[in-house]
Design a protein around this motif. Structure first.
Motif, mmCIF file in Angstrom:
data_model
loop_
_atom_site.group_PDB
_atom_site.id
_atom_site.type_symbol
_atom_site.label_atom_id
_atom_site.label_comp_id
_atom_site.label_asym_id
_atom_site.label_seq_id
_atom_site.Cartn_x
_atom_site.Cartn_y
_atom_site.Cartn_z
ATOM 1 N N MET A 142 -29.199 32.673 55.085
ATOM 2 C CA MET A 142 -29.892 33.509 56.050
ATOM 3 C C MET A 142 -28.963 34.645 56.456
ATOM 4 O O MET A 142 -27.846 34.424 56.893
ATOM 5 N N ARG A 143 -29.423 35.861 56.277
ATOM 6 C CA ARG A 143 -28.613 37.025 56.604
ATOM 7 C C ARG A 143 -29.172 37.720 57.834
ATOM 8 O O ARG A 143 -30.206 38.356 57.782
ATOM 9 N N ASN A 144 -28.470 37.603 58.918
ATOM 10 C CA ASN A 144 -28.799 38.308 60.157
ATOM 11 C C ASN A 144 -27.569 39.123 60.538
ATOM 12 O O ASN A 144 -26.913 38.847 61.517
ATOM 13 N N ASN A 145 -27.244 40.087 59.700
ATOM 14 C CA ASN A 145 -26.011 40.835 59.882
ATOM 15 C C ASN A 145 -25.888 41.404 61.290
ATOM 16 O O ASN A 145 -26.849 41.880 61.865
ATOM 17 N N ASN A 146 -24.706 41.361 61.785
ATOM 18 C CA ASN A 146 -24.386 41.891 63.095
ATOM 19 C C ASN A 146 -23.235 42.858 62.908
ATOM 20 O O ASN A 146 -22.137 42.436 62.561
ATOM 21 N N SER A 147 -23.487 44.134 63.102
ATOM 22 C CA SER A 147 -22.471 45.129 62.790
ATOM 23 C C SER A 147 -21.205 44.951 63.623
ATOM 24 O O SER A 147 -20.105 45.197 63.122
ATOM 25 N N LEU A 148 -21.318 44.509 64.866
ATOM 26 C CA LEU A 148 -20.110 44.332 65.683
ATOM 27 C C LEU A 148 -19.262 43.168 65.168
ATOM 28 O O LEU A 148 -18.032 43.251 65.171
ATOM 29 N N LEU A 149 -19.889 42.103 64.713
ATOM 30 C CA LEU A 149 -19.113 41.010 64.129
ATOM 31 C C LEU A 149 -18.531 41.422 62.772
ATOM 32 O O LEU A 149 -17.451 40.956 62.399
ATOM 33 N N LEU A 150 -19.213 42.305 62.062
ATOM 34 C CA LEU A 150 -18.639 42.834 60.815
ATOM 35 C C LEU A 150 -17.433 43.724 61.113
ATOM 36 O O LEU A 150 -16.434 43.682 60.393
ATOM 37 N N VAL A 151 -17.515 44.515 62.178
ATOM 38 C CA VAL A 151 -16.360 45.320 62.609
ATOM 39 C C VAL A 151 -15.207 44.392 62.999
ATOM 40 O O VAL A 151 -14.047 44.628 62.632
ATOM 41 N N ALA A 152 -15.519 43.324 63.718
ATOM 42 C CA ALA A 152 -14.496 42.357 64.125
ATOM 43 C C ALA A 152 -13.831 41.728 62.910
ATOM 44 O O ALA A 152 -12.600 41.620 62.845
ATOM 45 N N ALA A 153 -14.641 41.313 61.936
ATOM 46 C CA ALA A 153 -14.094 40.692 60.723
ATOM 47 C C ALA A 153 -13.210 41.677 59.960
ATOM 48 O O ALA A 153 -12.090 41.339 59.557
ATOM 49 N N THR A 154 -13.705 42.888 59.786
ATOM 50 C CA THR A 154 -12.942 43.904 59.065
ATOM 51 C C THR A 154 -11.636 44.225 59.788
ATOM 52 O O THR A 154 -10.575 44.331 59.173
ATOM 53 N N SER A 155 -11.702 44.339 61.104
ATOM 54 C CA SER A 155 -10.503 44.638 61.893
ATOM 55 C C SER A 155 -9.478 43.513 61.798
ATOM 56 O O SER A 155 -8.280 43.771 61.659
ATOM 57 N N ALA A 156 -9.937 42.279 61.872
ATOM 58 C CA ALA A 156 -9.025 41.143 61.761
ATOM 59 C C ALA A 156 -8.382 41.111 60.379
ATOM 60 O O ALA A 156 -7.183 40.832 60.242
#
Length: 145
Positions: free
Chosen positions: A1-15
């Motif tokens: 199930m893909r419910n992408n969340n751009s802020l969590l993607l930013v968090a993942a990328t930043s980490a």
């Protein structure tokens, strides 16, 4: 199930970017530790080939990768990880506490410059806010499953 969340993607990328920056310290050696503001003591230990700088840096890299995986899980990009909501709230608090509480830990690292503290705290704030806001946006979806 893909419910992408751009802020969590930013968090993942930043980490993940923070993890790469820490790996660069190891590869670059003592000058990398100096450049990224780890302090002269860490740089000297790296010059001596001491185990401590590499070990501590690898632990930080590992933690940042786990944090990124939780953000990806929360965003619905990878499978659901255990204790997802609890972990995302905890990760948010870790980054925000580091960002806002730097004055309290500055005395433990007297060699680090004020510039280091302001820049690294700003980065931690952005990452923490991304985790927190992304978690908030996905809270209901995260309670299912």
């Amino acid at each position: 199930m893909r419910n992408n969340n751009s802020l969590l993607l930013v968090a993942a990328t930043s980490a993940l970017l923070a993890a790469v920056a820490h790996l660069i310290c190891i590869v670059w050696g003592p000058d990398g530790y100096r450049f990224f503001g780890a302090g002269e003591q860490m740089a000297r230990l790296a010059e001596q080939g001491h185990w401590y700088p590499v070990t501590i840096t690898l632990v930080i890299v590992g933690v940042l990768i786990v944090f990124a995986l939780y953000a990806l899980s929360g965003a619905g990009i990878i499978r659901r990880l255990p204790l997802l909501r609890f972990a995302l709230v905890g990760i948010s608090l870790v980054f925000l506490a580091r960002a806002l509480g730097f004055v309290a830990i500055m005395p433990m690292f007297p060699e680090n410059s004020l510039t280091f503290w302001l820049v690294s705290s700003g980065i931690c704030f952005i990452i923490g806010a991304s985790f927190a806001c992304g978690t908030y946006q996905r809270w209901r979806a995260l309670s299912k499953g």
